[in-house]
Design a protein around this motif. Structure first.
Motif: not given
Length: 403
Positions: A107, A103-104, A65, A69
């Protein structure tokens, strides 16, 4: 590389980006995100970290993750037409039922990243869970515009079943196998099947691990729209100019096209040669028996063909086979009344010959009995009889533009 070293030094976990080039635009259309770890001035692949079954999934997910990101943060500055490939094995994909990862992404959507630019590359190697859950999760992801790619796993017996279940947007073909001297017809046959399947389901072929020019040519010839590999550009920590290889790829494609045109011209010329030759012999033997016709053909084409027979338009064999083995020509009467209409393109070619009143030179294929690579010349003798002549590999080898 110790897993704890990585988990306690996440600052040095960094994404590398390998560009993916397109055939139609000859430019970068996407980047695949690859995990790297910076240690004492060295850059180490995180592949072994993610493949280590001893490391708990929650640790892998944390690192994965973080990589996504960092990669997506940089991708915000990219051209909006450039996609980002994110790798996920099935276990990591299902972590938290797929919700934390989504959800990442959501965002980043709020930051301006169109989720249609995300390609999720799935590998289910060694996955022991319920695959239907993955199917449902990916269908859910698709509602946000996320696309799906499947990596080709040669050892996976249910690969085609997976394609049917997932209906991916992109199929990745690993060209590592093409470097092996033992790679032969089987690889080509599987690839041919894969390209047909991709066309049927509307998927795009992406060839990876291109490390030499001939592999790029192979990918181009076999319907690849997207390409990646060290021959084009290695993974790097920064993005490259989208048109960096445009001139070079244009030149390469021009060479490939010229080569392919020469081969197609050779096939056309050969088909014309057989048309004239066979038509003349058949006309001379209009009232002859099959055996007499075959003997006339052998006199002219003994060093070219190794099998001849006659079928009706429904594919039922009306003559014996006449077959050339190590000890010369022999007759195989057991083939009379065998039916060949089940063969791919058989009936299509019959209708084409009947309407155009011309012979057809087939593409290359492996002969069922001899295993050799051959072509077949089919010729309409009259309204309901069709002559088939199998061309020996030796002849094709001597006229290598036909291979």
């Amino acid at each position: 590389m110790d897993a704890l070293d990585i988990l306690t030094d996440l600052e040095n976990v960094i994404p590398f980006f390998q560009p993916i080039f397109s055939a139609d635009e000859q430019s970068v259309i996407a980047y695949e995100v690859l995990g790297r770890y910076r240690s004492e001035g060295n850059i180490i692949s995180l592949g072994p970290f993610f493949q280590d079954d001893q490391i708990p999934d929650e640790y892998k997910f944390e690192v994965d993750l973080l990589l996504a990101n960092k990669a997506l943060e940089k991708a915000l500055d990219l051209d909006e037409d450039v996609s980002i490939f994110l790798n996920r094995n099935a276990d990591l994909l299902m972590y938290g039922h797929g919700e934390p990862f989504l959800q990442e992404l959501l965002a980043f959507e709020k930051k301006g990243l169109n989720l249609k630019r995300i390609v999720l590359e799935i590998s289910d190697r060694n996955y022991k869970g319920d695959f239907n859950q993955i199917v449902h999760l990916l269908q859910y992801y698709r509602t946000y515009g996320i696309r799906i790619a499947i990596a080709r796993i040669d050892s996976e017996s249910n690969y085609f079943e997976r394609i049917g279940q997932l209906e991916p947007d992109i199929l990745k073909v690993n060209l590592q196998a093409l470097k092996s001297a033992g790679t032969g017809t089987n690889f080509n046959d599987v690839l041919f099947t894969l390209s047909l399947l991709a066309r049927k389901i509307g998927a795009t072929l992406l060839f990876e691990n291109i490390e030499m020019s001939y592999q790029l040519q192979f990918a181009w010839k076999n319907g690849g729209r997207y390409y990646q590999g060290f021959y084009l550009h290695p993974p790097s920590p920064e993005f490259i100019p989208l048109d960096l290889l445009k001139h070079r790829l244009k030149e390469k494609f021009h060479d490939f096209i010229a080569y392919e045109k020469r081969k197609l011209e050779a096939v056309y010329t050969t088909a014309e040669y057989f048309q004239v030759k066979v038509q003349e012999i058949v006309m001379r033997n209009r009232k002859a028996s099959y055996e007499e016709l075959f003997q006339s053909l052998i006199k002219e084409m003994d060093q070219i063909v190794f099998r001849m027979y006659v079928c009706d338009e429904d594919g039922f064999q009306k003559s014996s086979n006449i077959f050339k083995g190590k000890n010369g020509w022999r007759t195989q009467i057991e083939y009379i009344q065998k039916n060949w209409s089940w063969r791919p393109y058989f009936l299509e070619n019959i209708i084409k010959m009947r309407n155009e009143k011309r012979g057809i030179l087939s593409d290359l294929y492996s002969d069922i009995e001899t295993g050799e690579t051959i072509r077949t010349f089919s010729f309409p003798m009259n309204g309901d009889e069709y002559l088939f002549m199998d061309i020996a590999y030796q002849y094709l080898f001597e006229h290598d533009e036909l291979l």
